[in-house]
Write an enzyme that holds these catalytic residues in place. Structure first.
Site: not given
Length: 417
Positions: A218, A234
């Site tokens: 990420e 997410k």
């Protein structure tokens, strides 16, 4: 707090392996010259202090928009860039929030910047832990102990749902910690963690008596080509055809994801650098045996902006805190019994023409005695406590397998390893 000390003797084995986020063109060509360290409680503004250190060592971090088209020398002795690490506690302090529970790895500083200069090419070494190896000899990993039980983790999820029902927050990320004793040199084991599939920021950073290995997929913040970019992740499912369909069809996961995208849009908008846009929304990517949903949010740099401003605006990352960010940090500090330490912070590279910092999820740390891992997930009003505990276990499983040197099923379901 340390400003610019030479490290040839003090850190005899650091600086030899791949650094998270460092450019491929510099692999094997950079050597550590000096480093900065800061810990919570030392005083001062850590964002400004580390920016001043990097600027003083020749890195253009005061106006990130002006560096993209400039010429940067690459001869021996010239600055290559700097590895930069920011702990979850330091990120919370930068955001004006509480530092949270004490770190289970107190020997690791909360901010580390390691400046590297170009040198003659050499082969990187896997042995990054000479100052930290526990007893030498063959690597052996003991059993992991969790800092909270499944029931305690599930109770924290329930407490977050209650806070959401009261209107205190909209979403909170809850993280657990586990550790295991070890003997031998952990360098090769940490390299296995850094090499996990999907590790966009795979690498190792080490110091006197400690090391951090990340397999993070990420992006917390990237500055390149005149734009600031963040890529929040997410939403998680097993990496099977069914898991992909479930992730794409889940209203709960999409709502959770969009909430964090909106938070990241707000973080970038507060910088006032230019119009914020969502370049990609809810794209499904693979990390080890998991599908994860990722979006891309960016803004042009239309006014001078420095590294300190970026850190204050984006640390800690929205996908590992919640919304609103400051209120979520208060809930996290109240519920999590063990500090997040090196996890859920930032770890990456500050170059001469770009910044590329990963969010330090999927990250392990070692001190002189134990290996430490963290994993968790975002909680919304619709979260199922048992499912959230299983999701955290699924995220930690590939790292546990890599550290132990055992194969991991490419489609392992939560709780199977």
């Amino acid at each position: 707090m340390v400003h610019g000390r030479a490290t040839d003797d003090h850190f005899p084995t650091s600086g030899r392996g791949r650094k998270p986020g460092s450019p491929a063109s510099c692999q094997g060509r950079h050597r550590e010259s000096c480093r900065f360290e800061w810990s919570v409680g030392a005083g001062g503004d850590p964002a400004e202090l580390v920016a001043a250190f990097l600027s003083g060592n020749g890195l253009p971090v005061r106006d990130m928009g002006r560096t993209a088209n400039q010429f940067h020398p690459t001869g021996e002795g010239t600055p290559c860039g700097a590895a930069l690490y920011v702990s979850a506690s330091a990120g919370s302090v930068m955001a004006g929030g509480p530092p949270g529970a004490p770190s289970p790895v107190p020997g690791i500083p909360d901010v580390v910047a390691v400046v590297h200069r170009h040198a003659a090419p050499t082969e990187p070494s896997l042995s990054v832990m000479g100052a930290c190896a526990n007893g030498g000899g063959e690597w052996r990993l003991g059993p992991f102990s969790d800092s909270w039980s499944r029931a305690e983790h599930a109770a924290a999820v329930t407490a977050v749902r209650a806070a959401i029902a009261r209107g205190d927050v909209y979403q909170v990320n809850v993280v657990g910690h586990a550790s295991a004793p070890y003997t031998g040199d952990p360098g090769p084991a940490l390299a296995r963690v850094a090499g996990l599939p999907g590790a966009r920021y795979g690498g190792v950073l080490s110091g006197a008596g400690w090391a951090i290995a990340t397999a993070s997929p990420e992006t917390l913040v990237e500055v390149r080509g005149g734009r600031i970019i963040t890529r929040p992740i997410k939403g998680t499912r097993p990496a099977t055809a069914r898991g992909r369909r479930e992730l794409l069809a889940s209203a709960k996961e999409r709502a959770e994801h969009v909430m964090i995208v909106d938070l990241e849009r707000n973080d970038l908008a507060r910088l006032g650098v230019g119009p914020v846009r969502v370049d990609e929304l809810f794209a499904v990517r693979r990390w080890c045996g998991l599908w994860q949903a990722e979006s891309v949010v960016s803004a042009p740099i239309e006014r001078p902006v420095g590294l300190a401003e970026l850190l204050r605006a984006l640390c800690p990352g929205g996908s590992v805190t919640g919304a609103p960010k400051r209120a979520a940090l208060e809930v996290i500090a109240r519920l999590e019994p063990v500090g997040r330490g090196v996890a859920m912070g930032a770890l990456g590279w500050v170059g001469t023409d770009h910044v590329d910092l990963g969010l330090s999820i999927r990250t392990a740390a070692v001190d002189g005695e134990r290996v430490h891992l963290w994993a968790g997930g975002g909680i919304t009003i619709d979260s199922d406590p048992e499912a959230e505990v299983d999701e955290a276990a699924a995220k930690a499983a590939p790292m546990r397998a890599a550290l132990a040197g055992r194969p991991m099923s490419p489609t392992a379901r939560p709780g199977t390893a």
